[in-house]
Scaffold this active site. Structure first.
Site, short mmCIF file in Angstrom:
data_model
loop_
_atom_site.label_atom_id
_atom_site.label_comp_id
_atom_site.label_asym_id
_atom_site.label_seq_id
_atom_site.Cartn_x
_atom_site.Cartn_y
_atom_site.Cartn_z
N GLY A 118 -3.06 7.45 -5.61
CA GLY A 118 -3.90 8.72 -5.70
C GLY A 118 -3.09 9.74 -6.70
N PRO A 154 7.59 -9.78 -7.54
CA PRO A 154 6.22 -9.38 -6.62
C PRO A 154 5.26 -8.94 -7.56
CG PRO A 154 8.34 -8.52 -5.38
CD PRO A 154 8.67 -9.33 -6.66
N GLU A 181 -7.42 25.76 3.32
CA GLU A 181 -6.44 24.94 2.63
C GLU A 181 -7.30 23.98 1.60
OE1 GLU A 181 -7.35 25.11 5.81
OE2 GLU A 181 -7.77 22.82 6.49
N SER A 211 0.85 -1.25 0.05
CA SER A 211 0.08 0.05 0.21
C SER A 211 1.05 1.23 0.23
CB SER A 211 -0.89 0.08 1.17
OG SER A 211 -0.19 -0.12 2.32
N HIS A 232 -11.77 26.25 6.33
CA HIS A 232 -10.57 25.76 5.90
C HIS A 232 -10.04 26.10 4.55
CE1 HIS A 232 -10.36 22.56 9.08
NE2 HIS A 232 -11.67 22.70 9.18
N LYS A 277 14.09 -6.47 -8.43
CA LYS A 277 13.21 -7.82 -8.40
C LYS A 277 11.70 -7.36 -8.96
CE LYS A 277 16.23 -10.67 -7.12
NZ LYS A 277 16.65 -11.36 -7.90
N CYS A 299 -9.37 27.14 11.59
CA CYS A 299 -10.61 26.40 12.32
C CYS A 299 -10.41 26.28 13.81
CB CYS A 299 -10.78 25.19 11.54
SG CYS A 299 -12.35 24.69 12.10
N LEU A 300 -9.76 25.29 14.39
CA LEU A 300 -9.54 25.35 15.84
C LEU A 300 -8.50 26.43 16.20
CD1 LEU A 300 -9.95 24.31 18.65
CD2 LEU A 300 -8.40 22.37 17.99
N GLY A 301 -7.67 26.45 15.20
CA GLY A 301 -6.62 27.49 15.29
C GLY A 301 -7.05 28.76 15.55
N ILE A 340 -9.15 -9.09 1.30
CA ILE A 340 -10.35 -9.64 1.34
C ILE A 340 -11.47 -8.54 1.04
CG2 ILE A 340 -12.31 -10.49 2.82
CD1 ILE A 340 -9.89 -12.24 4.30
N1 GLN Z 1 -12.96 21.43 17.13
C1 GLN Z 1 -13.37 22.56 16.78
C2 GLN Z 1 -14.72 22.56 16.44
O1 GLN Z 1 -15.62 21.44 16.17
C3 GLN Z 1 -12.65 22.95 15.48
C4 GLN Z 1 -12.79 21.84 14.12
C5 GLN Z 1 -11.69 22.05 13.35
O2 GLN Z 1 -10.55 22.66 13.66
N2 GLN Z 1 -11.99 21.18 12.04
O3 GLN Z 1 -15.53 23.74 16.11
#
Ligand code: GLN
Length: 533
Positions: A20, A192, A511, A15, A509, A189, A383-385, A151
């Site tokens: 991708g 495989p 990103e 794997s 997000h 080789k 986000c959480l940041g 499987i």
């Molecule tokens: N835990 C936080 C929330 O649910 C932030 C989620 C995250 O960073 N994707 O709001």
């Protein structure tokens, strides 16, 4: 183009060989020839989607515009092709079974015994052909997760076998394997690979194209031997040797005419090779950049590269567009203390405070946010940041000791980040967050407006908790501005401290939207600020 063509990408031997990336590269080359291409991934696990999976199990959870929590390979598809994927692009065994079982409960099978073949395989085939039938793509590339012989992937392989039979020239199988180098024998080789192709044959599938991953160049002789043993044309045996960046893979595939071989096998004219000019320019710029920009990634999964995949890719794309080489300093937030933070951030030009869930490592993120705020070091909270930037500000500027998110401390006296009203009644964990693209309106007198150059943006979300608007005025009075708002709900989507060089947090997000040819403005501007510092 007439009928949709279906390309299946399977893997063998090991794997993590990069199915991708190979799928994305094939997609890229076909797209560059003017075809309308999409890529889909099947994951053979029982979870309905990876949203409930820990990053240790499965890396980052990617989010599509329509709010599907998806496998991180969809991020590669979007970054390479610049397309938007949806829920139809990532399907798990759990979803296949759920759909069949729901039909059974409705009585759709009219008294029949429901079986893996044909009912599960029919549902798999329906999900593959849906992209062709409903969305009319010229090419649908379907990546099958796992390796041949597992499987769990058997029903997928059986569906491929049936589809190859039904679709004839309109279906093709690309099989990715690994050619190891035995140091003691100083030999590469192929056994495989031979076994893996046989395994596929035993399931009734003949590979049409073989892509051989290797750490060393493979000789023409070796490839000839593989072709002979595996019933594959010589020119359909392609090598994929490690390259400095995954974004070089499409060019390596083009050099070996992989796209032409595919087109010929599917009865389509090849025509002229596309020049992939913009792509090459990006790569040349990337190769040329020698000066380094160092970004500290503050998170709890720093030992796991895949956990922040899209953030890393966005940063590295933005570094290239700023003619810099990106260096990442991983900073495990659990190890951060007020005493060691200065040393930990000593060499960085900027920090990203990462997204996440739960309280592990959270206090370290507050310490980092305080330090970069007080020392004016470019800071990007995602986000959480972003929630961390707000919580730290409440504690240390507004003077609310114990301020927190209700996620971390249900009894906090200052719930500056709180659960959304509609989330309170939610009991199921899967697929119930605020997910997918939402509109955000940006205040015209803000830094982020300058950065985006527009007022209305759409960005993707994945969270349950929100900035508490009860505190908004107080934040603003004290210098942290709420500069991006959702026009319908009034939820705060972006905060910034305009008096600092670059101190911005986004509840969404960004990103997930940064691609090779269309890097995200926030990441571009953040890297620029880090360099200027
Ligand atoms: N835990 C936080 C929330 O649910 C932030 C989620 C995250 O960073 N994707 O709001």
């Amino acid at each position: 183009m007439g009928e949709t063509k279906y390309i299946f990408v399977t893997g063998g031997v090991a794997s993590s060989l990069g199915k991708g990336i190979i799928s994305s590269s094939i997609g890229k080359l076909l797209q560059a020839r003017g075809y309308n291409v999409t890529i889909q991934k099947f994951d053979p696990y029982i979870n309905i989607d990876p949203g409930t999976l820990n990053p240790y199990e499965h890396g980052e959870c990617y989010v599509t515009v329509d709010g599907h929590e998806a496998d991180l390979d969809l991020g590669h598809y979007e970054r390479f092709l610049g397309i938007e994927t949806t829920k139809a692009n990532n399907i798990t065994t759990g979803r296949i079974y759920k759909s069949v079982i729901d039909k059974e409960r409705r009585g759709d099978f009219l008294g029949k015994t429901v079986q893996v073949v044909p009912h599960i395989t029919d549902e798999i085939k329906r999900n593959i052909k849906l992209l062709g039938n409903k969305y009319k793509f010229d090419f649908v590339i379907t990546e099958i997760g796992g390796t041949v012989g597992d499987i769990e992937s058997l029903p997928y392989m059986e569906s491929l076998r049936q589809l190859k039979w039904e679709l004839g020239q309109n279906a093709l199988c690309v099989h990715l394997t690994y050619v190891p180098f035995l140091a003691a024998a100083k030999e590469l080789k192929t056994k495989p690979t031979q076994h893996s192709v046989k395994e596929l044959q035993s399931l009734g599938i003949q590979a049409d194209v073989l892509v051989l991953r290797s750490e060393h160049d493979l000789s023409a002789n070796l490839r000839k031997k593989v072709a002979l043993f595996c019933n594959v044309e010589e020119e359909a045996v392609i090598q994929s040797v490690d390259v400095p960046t995954i974004y070089e893979v499409p060019l390596k595939m083009q050099e070996q005419d992989l796209d032409k071989t595919i087109l010929r096998k599917m009865g389509l004219p090849a025509g002229k090779d596309p020049d992939l000019k913009a792509w090459r320019t990006f790569l040349a710029r990337r190769a040329k950049a020698s000066e380094i920009v160092t970004i500290g990634l503050v998170g709890k999964y720093v030992e796991l590269q895949d956990a922040y995949k899209s953030i890393l890719e966005s940063l590295s794309q933005a570094a290239t567009y700023n003619d810099r080489k990106l260096k990442i300093e991983y900073i495990q937030s659990e190890t951060i203390t007020p005493e060691n933070i200065g040393e930990k951030l000593g060499k960085v030009d900027g920090i990203v405070i990462c997204p996440g869930f739960g309280s592990r490592g959270i206090e370290g993120k507050f310490v980092a946010a305080k330090y970069t705020r007080e020392h004016d070091i470019p800071t990007f909270g995602v986000c959480l940041g972003m929630q961390c930037l707000a919580i730290e500000f409440a504690r240390n500027v507004l003077g609310y000791a114990g301020a927190n998110s209700v996620e971390m401390d249900e009894k906090t006296p200052y719930n500056v980040i709180d659960i959304m009203e509609e989330q309170k009644a939610v009991t199921n964990m899967g697929g119930t967050m605020r997910l997918g693209a939402y509109e955000c309106v940006i205040g015209k007198d803000s830094r982020v407006f300058e950065i985006y150059g527009q007022e209305h943006i759409q960005e993707r979300h994945r969270h349950r908790y929100e900035f508490n608007n009860d505190y908004r005025q107080e934040y603003e009075r004290n210098g942290m501005k709420c500069v991006g708002m959702n026009p319908e709900s009034g939820l705060v989507e972006i905060v910034e401290i305009p008096t600092l060089k670059w101190y911005i947090g986004t509840q969404f997000h960004p990103e997930y939207r940064s691609t090779v040819l269309n890097p995200h403005p926030l990441f571009l501007s953040f890297i620029k600020a880090a360099i200027d510092k």
